[in-house]
Scaffold this motif. Sequence first.
Motif, PDB file in Angstrom:
ATOM      1  N   LEU A 190      13.463   2.389 -21.016  1.00 34.62           N
ATOM      2  CA  LEU A 190      13.485   0.938 -20.939  1.00 34.62           C
ATOM      3  C   LEU A 190      12.940   0.504 -19.581  1.00 34.62           C
ATOM      4  N   LEU A 191      12.168  -0.568 -19.574  1.00 34.52           N
ATOM      5  CA  LEU A 191      11.700  -1.146 -18.326  1.00 34.52           C
ATOM      6  C   LEU A 191      12.796  -2.046 -17.770  1.00 34.52           C
ATOM      7  N   SER A 192      13.279  -1.739 -16.566  1.00 35.70           N
ATOM      8  CA  SER A 192      14.312  -2.544 -15.926  1.00 35.70           C
ATOM      9  C   SER A 192      13.647  -3.608 -15.056  1.00 35.70           C
ATOM     10  N   ILE A 193      14.021  -4.851 -15.301  1.00 40.35           N
ATOM     11  CA  ILE A 193      13.390  -5.994 -14.634  1.00 40.35           C
ATOM     12  C   ILE A 193      14.383  -6.616 -13.661  1.00 40.35           C
ATOM     13  N   GLY A 194      14.012  -6.695 -12.402  1.00 42.35           N
ATOM     14  CA  GLY A 194      14.860  -7.362 -11.424  1.00 42.35           C
ATOM     15  C   GLY A 194      15.366  -6.424 -10.353  1.00 42.35           C
ATOM     16  N   GLY A 195      16.678  -6.188 -10.340  1.00 47.60           N
ATOM     17  CA  GLY A 195      17.284  -5.445  -9.252  1.00 47.60           C
ATOM     18  C   GLY A 195      17.676  -6.396  -8.127  1.00 47.60           C
ATOM     19  N   TRP A 196      18.437  -5.868  -7.170  1.00 52.18           N
ATOM     20  CA  TRP A 196      18.974  -6.716  -6.113  1.00 52.18           C
ATOM     21  C   TRP A 196      17.868  -7.465  -5.358  1.00 52.18           C
ATOM     22  N   THR A 197      16.798  -6.787  -5.013  1.00 56.99           N
ATOM     23  CA  THR A 197      15.757  -7.398  -4.183  1.00 56.99           C
ATOM     24  C   THR A 197      14.997  -8.490  -4.924  1.00 56.99           C
ATOM     25  N   TYR A 198      14.692  -8.260  -6.188  1.00 59.19           N
ATOM     26  CA  TYR A 198      13.869  -9.199  -6.939  1.00 59.19           C
ATOM     27  C   TYR A 198      14.680 -10.272  -7.665  1.00 59.19           C
ATOM     28  N   SER A 199      15.997 -10.146  -7.710  1.00 65.70           N
ATOM     29  CA  SER A 199      16.811 -11.059  -8.522  1.00 65.70           C
ATOM     30  C   SER A 199      16.709 -12.533  -8.152  1.00 65.70           C
ATOM     31  N   PRO A 200      16.518 -12.903  -6.880  1.00 66.59           N
ATOM     32  CA  PRO A 200      16.394 -14.343  -6.601  1.00 66.59           C
ATOM     33  C   PRO A 200      15.287 -15.030  -7.401  1.00 66.59           C
ATOM     34  N   SER A 201      14.273 -14.283  -7.810  1.00 69.03           N
ATOM     35  CA  SER A 201      13.185 -14.879  -8.596  1.00 69.03           C
ATOM     36  C   SER A 201      13.634 -15.305  -9.985  1.00 69.03           C
ATOM     37  N   LEU A 228       7.092   1.965 -24.196  1.00 74.18           N
ATOM     38  CA  LEU A 228       8.518   1.906 -23.893  1.00 74.18           C
ATOM     39  C   LEU A 228       9.351   1.629 -25.138  1.00 74.18           C
ATOM     40  N   ASP A 229      10.656   1.884 -25.014  1.00 77.35           N
ATOM     41  CA  ASP A 229      11.581   1.731 -26.136  1.00 77.35           C
ATOM     42  C   ASP A 229      12.452   0.492 -26.027  1.00 77.35           C
ATOM     43  N   GLY A 230      12.347  -0.236 -24.931  1.00 83.20           N
ATOM     44  CA  GLY A 230      13.173  -1.415 -24.788  1.00 83.20           C
ATOM     45  C   GLY A 230      13.043  -2.031 -23.412  1.00 83.20           C
ATOM     46  N   LEU A 231      13.866  -3.057 -23.185  1.00 79.79           N
ATOM     47  CA  LEU A 231      13.854  -3.798 -21.931  1.00 79.79           C
ATOM     48  C   LEU A 231      15.273  -3.916 -21.391  1.00 79.79           C
ATOM     49  N   ASP A 232      15.390  -3.829 -20.079  1.00 78.58           N
ATOM     50  CA  ASP A 232      16.669  -3.948 -19.395  1.00 78.58           C
ATOM     51  C   ASP A 232      16.542  -5.046 -18.347  1.00 78.58           C
ATOM     52  N   VAL A 233      17.530  -5.913 -18.254  1.00 85.17           N
ATOM     53  CA  VAL A 233      17.516  -7.001 -17.281  1.00 85.17           C
ATOM     54  C   VAL A 233      18.591  -6.751 -16.229  1.00 85.17           C
ATOM     55  N   ASP A 234      18.189  -6.753 -14.966  1.00 85.19           N
ATOM     56  CA  ASP A 234      19.121  -6.580 -13.852  1.00 85.19           C
ATOM     57  C   ASP A 234      19.056  -7.843 -12.992  1.00 85.19           C
ATOM     58  N   TYR A 269      12.226   0.119 -36.457  1.00 84.44           N
ATOM     59  CA  TYR A 269      12.825   0.562 -35.192  1.00 84.44           C
ATOM     60  C   TYR A 269      13.379  -0.649 -34.467  1.00 84.44           C
ATOM     61  N   ARG A 270      14.524  -0.471 -33.844  1.00 85.39           N
ATOM     62  CA  ARG A 270      15.119  -1.539 -33.040  1.00 85.39           C
ATOM     63  C   ARG A 270      14.821  -1.268 -31.566  1.00 85.39           C
ATOM     64  N   PHE A 271      13.920  -2.056 -30.992  1.00 86.44           N
ATOM     65  CA  PHE A 271      13.662  -1.951 -29.565  1.00 86.44           C
ATOM     66  C   PHE A 271      14.880  -2.486 -28.809  1.00 86.44           C
ATOM     67  N   LEU A 272      15.295  -1.754 -27.805  1.00 88.62           N
ATOM     68  CA  LEU A 272      16.585  -1.997 -27.171  1.00 88.62           C
ATOM     69  C   LEU A 272      16.534  -3.120 -26.148  1.00 88.62           C
ATOM     70  N   LEU A 273      17.672  -3.785 -25.997  1.00 93.04           N
ATOM     71  CA  LEU A 273      17.854  -4.804 -24.964  1.00 93.04           C
ATOM     72  C   LEU A 273      19.199  -4.559 -24.298  1.00 93.04           C
ATOM     73  N   THR A 274      19.183  -4.318 -22.987  1.00 93.14           N
ATOM     74  CA  THR A 274      20.399  -4.038 -22.233  1.00 93.14           C
ATOM     75  C   THR A 274      20.361  -4.836 -20.927  1.00 93.14           C
ATOM     76  N   ILE A 275      21.504  -4.862 -20.231  1.00 90.79           N
ATOM     77  CA  ILE A 275      21.542  -5.468 -18.907  1.00 90.79           C
ATOM     78  C   ILE A 275      22.358  -4.590 -17.961  1.00 90.79           C
ATOM     79  N   ALA A 276      22.130  -4.790 -16.664  1.00 87.03           N
ATOM     80  CA  ALA A 276      23.031  -4.281 -15.635  1.00 87.03           C
ATOM     81  C   ALA A 276      24.075  -5.365 -15.408  1.00 87.03           C
ATOM     82  N   ALA A 277      25.343  -5.024 -15.631  1.00 91.08           N
ATOM     83  CA  ALA A 277      26.409  -6.020 -15.612  1.00 91.08           C
ATOM     84  C   ALA A 277      27.320  -5.837 -14.401  1.00 91.08           C
TER      85      ALA A 277
END
Length: 496
Positions: A190-201, A228-234, A269-277
């Motif tokens: 999964l491609l993780s989008i964001g993280g601590w540094t990029y989250s203000p955007s 990729l198999d899905g997307l992750d939002v951080d 196929y179910r492409f996945l969606l997850t988050i960092a919580a």
Amino acid sequence: MAAYEPVPTDEQQVSPDGSPTPTKPARSRLLKLSKPLLVLAALCLTALVSYKAGQWSVERRPPFEDERPAVAETHPTAAQDTEKAVASSIVNDTAEMPGNGKYSVGYFVNWGIYGRKFPPHKIPVQDLTHILYAFANVRPDSGEVFLSDTWADQEIHYAGDSWGDTGKNLYGNFKAIYKLKKEHRHLKVLLSIGGWTYSPSFHPVVVNPALRSKFVASAVRLLEDNGLDGLDVDYEYPSDEAQARGYVELLREMRHALDRHAAKKGANYRFLLTIAAPCGPDKYRKLFVREMDAVLDFWNLMAYDFSGSWDSIANHQANLFGGPLSASEAIGWYIAQGVARDKLVMGIPVYGRSFANTDGPGAPFQGIGQGSWEAGVYDYRALPLPGSYVLQDDQAVASWAYHYQTREMVSFDSEAVGAAKGAWIGREGLGGSMFWELSGDKNGEREDMERGPGKEPQPGRSLVATVKEAMGGLDKSPNWLEYGGSQFDNMRNGME
């Protein structure tokens, strides 16, 4: 998660109040028949059982239990069954891959290929089910999701990559990881989008429908282009109700877009969606958890950083129980909001946090140690520091290294704590474990890696492997390999 189960061959009886009653054994019913009828019934029953055993002994469930239509199950015709089997063989050849095991989720950071010398071939694929590829960034003015390091992600040539290929081709980490997916069909990325540094955007994007639309379209484009198999939002973190509501809408729109993308591809196929919580009450209480849970496949709980340089007292940074913050308290809160246990994946740190000039947990400290790559943070592979002793709090399920001469304490998860957490995940019926991040683990020598204090590898086993073994068997549901809509010629051809 996909599962296989026997198809029932006896119908349940129903009592007058509508509740099911146990079906009487076939043998007791047959004894009431006359002898000729008994023989005839036995022959029919034998033929029926033989027919069912030969053709319909098992059937596959939908990918997720909550997606099962609320109608009675029916058996497919022989032609339909054959058609499905052939299609499965052509698309993924994964018909015998079982689901319903534990998730083992590891962050792979694209900057890890530099000083840390952790390229994709170092990923412990045998100990993981999912890779979260970190991080993609977001343009706050347009909402576009874009790669943060295209050279590492798409361009660097690894061993075996040709410089003479014709056409427009994908290289870099994404090609290398796609090849891992082909070799290990249980491994999903999964491609993780964001993280601590990029989250203000994220803040201006989530509250603006037009920017959310661009975010979603560009993220799905990156998924297809890079295999990729899905997307992750951080997203760390929504700060008010408007942003929390916008976060829900963003996730809903991502879920719908992923489903439309699968349908357009003709992908079963179910492409996945997850988050960092978050695991801090001041953060997670702002979330609209029930609405988010309706569209998420699982939650990666950041059960670490409970204490650090921002505090005045040295303490455990990833304790399971007790203390001002704990993993169990956060997990219990999400369960109370209605999140299923098997959708909660507990984060485990593959690093330790330093407290200098202290007598240990609960005592004041002054300053932090030099760390491995940043001040105050040591890779797990470099712990315990030489000359330190490892101590453990059994009630908190927490450990730390302490150097009695320098008075430096490093809060980290030892092998024993990792095993205890893995066992607890299994007992509590949680979805699995998540690790930040894989380059910090103990997994052999690193060629040409920078050496020095705080970086020298110490003896011990992989924390990822230790937790995995304590949790139980891993989920083996299959990944996806067909990306005919990719802009890259070699990805469209499956890297053949």
